[in-house]
Design a protein around this motif. Structure first.
Motif, short mmCIF file in Angstrom:
data_model
loop_
_atom_site.label_atom_id
_atom_site.label_comp_id
_atom_site.label_asym_id
_atom_site.label_seq_id
_atom_site.Cartn_x
_atom_site.Cartn_y
_atom_site.Cartn_z
N ALA A 65 0.85 -1.19 0.00
CA ALA A 65 0.00 0.00 0.00
C ALA A 65 0.88 1.24 0.00
O ALA A 65 2.06 1.18 0.37
CB ALA A 65 -0.91 0.02 1.22
N VAL A 66 0.29 2.35 -0.42
CA VAL A 66 0.93 3.65 -0.35
C VAL A 66 -0.14 4.62 0.12
O VAL A 66 -1.30 4.54 -0.31
CB VAL A 66 1.50 4.09 -1.71
N GLU A 67 0.22 5.52 1.01
CA GLU A 67 -0.71 6.50 1.55
C GLU A 67 -0.18 7.90 1.30
O GLU A 67 1.03 8.11 1.28
CB GLU A 67 -0.88 6.28 3.06
N SER A 68 -1.10 8.86 1.12
CA SER A 68 -0.71 10.26 0.96
C SER A 68 -1.91 11.15 1.19
O SER A 68 -3.03 10.82 0.77
CB SER A 68 -0.15 10.51 -0.44
N GLN A 69 -1.66 12.29 1.83
CA GLN A 69 -2.70 13.28 2.03
C GLN A 69 -2.95 14.08 0.75
O GLN A 69 -3.89 14.86 0.68
CB GLN A 69 -2.32 14.24 3.17
N ALA A 70 -2.12 13.89 -0.27
CA ALA A 70 -2.23 14.65 -1.52
C ALA A 70 -3.43 14.22 -2.37
O ALA A 70 -3.81 14.93 -3.29
CB ALA A 70 -0.95 14.52 -2.33
N ALA A 71 -4.01 13.04 -2.05
CA ALA A 71 -5.12 12.53 -2.85
C ALA A 71 -6.08 11.72 -1.99
O ALA A 71 -5.68 11.15 -0.98
CB ALA A 71 -4.58 11.66 -3.98
N LYS A 72 -7.33 11.65 -2.44
CA LYS A 72 -8.32 10.84 -1.71
C LYS A 72 -8.03 9.36 -1.83
O LYS A 72 -8.28 8.58 -0.92
CB LYS A 72 -9.73 11.13 -2.24
N HIS A 73 -7.51 8.96 -3.01
CA HIS A 73 -7.23 7.54 -3.25
C HIS A 73 -5.79 7.40 -3.74
O HIS A 73 -5.35 8.16 -4.60
CB HIS A 73 -8.17 6.97 -4.31
N VAL A 74 -5.09 6.41 -3.20
CA VAL A 74 -3.73 6.10 -3.63
C VAL A 74 -3.70 4.61 -3.95
O VAL A 74 -4.07 3.79 -3.11
CB VAL A 74 -2.69 6.45 -2.53
N GLU A 75 -3.31 4.29 -5.18
CA GLU A 75 -3.34 2.91 -5.63
C GLU A 75 -2.02 2.52 -6.28
O GLU A 75 -1.34 3.36 -6.88
CB GLU A 75 -4.45 2.71 -6.67
N ILE A 76 -1.69 1.25 -6.19
CA ILE A 76 -0.52 0.70 -6.87
C ILE A 76 -1.02 0.17 -8.21
O ILE A 76 -2.00 -0.58 -8.26
CB ILE A 76 0.12 -0.43 -6.03
N HIS A 77 -0.35 0.58 -9.30
CA HIS A 77 -0.80 0.21 -10.64
C HIS A 77 0.31 -0.42 -11.46
O HIS A 77 1.49 -0.30 -11.13
CB HIS A 77 -1.28 1.46 -11.40
#
Length: 162
Positions: A65-77
């Motif tokens: 997983a990756v988390e960030s306050q810069a976006a509502k959703h953070v996904e690995i692609h």
């Protein structure tokens, strides 16, 4: 024996102190190094962008997983050819083989920031937290500071990768 143990503890402490004050282009914890983290800057009203970096794990692991306050959703692609068409799809994680650099780069594995909180301008810093799982399913969190590069930025030439 005591001197060796003290030196080992001092080295581990120094590594932890270094990791906490790592520069933007490099982050590290005791088992995973993160090199050249960057995010692609965005145009006005653009709602998503990619994040790229090189990960090297000392022991087998998995980016889950990756988390960030810069976006509502953070996904690995992952970008992959499917029926002769390049397609992007979300993946549950990326394997990190011991001692092998794994490239997250345009046209391959990468992180997507979706529903951005605001536009990201070149030179801005984006805070991320990587969640890496070891073979015992123990998770550790690694803070990363990615610098925004211009929209037309490509991955830098690297002599190695995945």
């Amino acid at each position: 024996m005591k001197k060796t143990a003290i030196k080992s503890l001092a080295a581990a402490f120094a590594l932890c102190v270094f990791a906490g004050a790592a520069p933007a282009a490099f982050a590290q914890d005791a088992s995973v190094s993160v090199e050249d983290p960057w995010v692609r800057a965005t145009a006005p009203n653009q709602h998503a962008t990619g994040v790229f970096m090189r990960l090297t794990s000392a022991a087998p692991g998995r980016l889950v997983a990756v988390e960030s306050q810069a976006a509502k959703h953070v996904e690995i692609h992952e970008m992959a050819m499917q029926d002769n068409v390049m397609k992007m799809r979300q993946v549950p994680g990326i394997d990190l083989p011991a001692g092998q650099a794994v490239e997250l780069k345009p046209g391959s594995y990468h992180v997507m920031l979706i529903d951005l909180a605001r536009q990201i301008a070149p030179g801005e810093h984006v805070a991320l937290t990587l969640v890496v799982e070891d073979t015992r399913r123990q998770q550790r969190r690694i803070a990363v500071d990615a610098v925004a590069r211009p929209l037309n930025a490509a991955a830098p030439a690297a002599g190695h990768g995945h």
